[in-house]
Design a protein around this motif. Structure first.
Motif, PDB file in Angstrom:
ATOM      1  N   THR A  28      50.500   3.824  18.061  1.00  0.00           N
ATOM      2  CA  THR A  28      50.426   3.465  19.474  1.00  0.00           C
ATOM      3  C   THR A  28      50.514   1.952  19.600  1.00  0.00           C
ATOM      4  O   THR A  28      50.838   1.266  18.644  1.00  0.00           O
ATOM      5  CB  THR A  28      49.135   4.044  20.096  1.00  0.00           C
ATOM      6  N   GLY A  63      42.736   8.590  18.736  1.00  0.00           N
ATOM      7  CA  GLY A  63      43.769   9.556  18.362  1.00  0.00           C
ATOM      8  C   GLY A  63      43.735  10.776  19.255  1.00  0.00           C
ATOM      9  O   GLY A  63      44.789  11.292  19.671  1.00  0.00           O
ATOM     10  N   ARG A  64      42.548  11.242  19.569  1.00  0.00           N
ATOM     11  CA  ARG A  64      42.402  12.388  20.476  1.00  0.00           C
ATOM     12  C   ARG A  64      42.918  12.027  21.866  1.00  0.00           C
ATOM     13  O   ARG A  64      43.605  12.829  22.518  1.00  0.00           O
ATOM     14  CB  ARG A  64      40.935  12.827  20.532  1.00  0.00           C
ATOM     15  N   ARG A  66      45.180   9.839  22.566  1.00  0.00           N
ATOM     16  CA  ARG A  66      46.650   9.772  22.502  1.00  0.00           C
ATOM     17  C   ARG A  66      47.253  11.174  22.577  1.00  0.00           C
ATOM     18  O   ARG A  66      48.244  11.401  23.269  1.00  0.00           O
ATOM     19  CB  ARG A  66      47.089   9.082  21.221  1.00  0.00           C
ATOM     20  N   GLU A  67      46.636  12.142  21.878  1.00  0.00           N
ATOM     21  CA  GLU A  67      47.124  13.532  21.941  1.00  0.00           C
ATOM     22  C   GLU A  67      47.132  14.043  23.376  1.00  0.00           C
ATOM     23  O   GLU A  67      48.112  14.629  23.834  1.00  0.00           O
ATOM     24  CB  GLU A  67      46.214  14.461  21.120  1.00  0.00           C
ATOM     25  N   LEU A  68      46.005  13.835  24.065  1.00  0.00           N
ATOM     26  CA  LEU A  68      45.890  14.340  25.438  1.00  0.00           C
ATOM     27  C   LEU A  68      46.879  13.648  26.372  1.00  0.00           C
ATOM     28  O   LEU A  68      47.520  14.299  27.206  1.00  0.00           O
ATOM     29  CB  LEU A  68      44.457  14.168  25.945  1.00  0.00           C
ATOM     30  N   ASP A  70      49.701  12.228  25.521  1.00  0.00           N
ATOM     31  CA  ASP A  70      51.039  12.693  25.150  1.00  0.00           C
ATOM     32  C   ASP A  70      51.341  14.074  25.736  1.00  0.00           C
ATOM     33  O   ASP A  70      52.496  14.413  25.964  1.00  0.00           O
ATOM     34  CB  ASP A  70      51.214  12.737  23.622  1.00  0.00           C
ATOM     35  N   GLN A  71      50.285  14.866  25.971  1.00  0.00           N
ATOM     36  CA  GLN A  71      50.455  16.204  26.557  1.00  0.00           C
ATOM     37  C   GLN A  71      50.509  16.148  28.082  1.00  0.00           C
ATOM     38  O   GLN A  71      50.587  17.180  28.743  1.00  0.00           O
ATOM     39  CB  GLN A  71      49.310  17.119  26.120  1.00  0.00           C
TER      40      GLN A  71
END
Length: 106
Positions: A28, A63-64, A66-68, A70-71
């Motif tokens: 990121t 990181g979590r 970023r996942e959310l 990105d979704q």
């Protein structure tokens, strides 16, 4: 390496990562990490020179996030979800600890 440095390596809360390294690890940008600080998800420690330093625990939260994001989850909502998930984990851990104590006492 002495005992003290071994402790730092094992400590997930030790602020071992610079902003640049943290961003590289997460794939990121430093701006994304700053935005997580502004949203109150993670508050990096500061080095003597004022540079942000992140722990492994903070990198997991980032990181979590970023996942959310990105979704398609909005940043503020993603941060709130992660805070609630973290609180739930801690409550479950404490509950298990109390259950084990009750078993040992009973």
């Amino acid at each position: 390496m002495g005992k003290e440095s071994d402790t730092f390596l094992d400590d997930e809360d030790y602020p071992a990562y610079t902003m640049g390294r943290a961003a590289e690890i997460l794939g990121t940008t430093p701006g994304f990490l700053r935005s997580l600080g502004e949203a109150k998800l993670i508050e990096p420690q500061r080095s003597a020179g004022g540079h942000r330093r992140y722990s492994r625990y903070q990198l997991r939260l980032a990181g979590r996030a970023r996942e959310l994001v990105d979704q398609g989850t909005a940043l503020e909502a993603a941060c709130r979800i992660i805070i609630l998930e973290d609180q739930l984990q801690e409550a479950l851990r404490l509950n298990e600890q109390l259950r084990q104590q009750d078993s040992a006492d009973g």
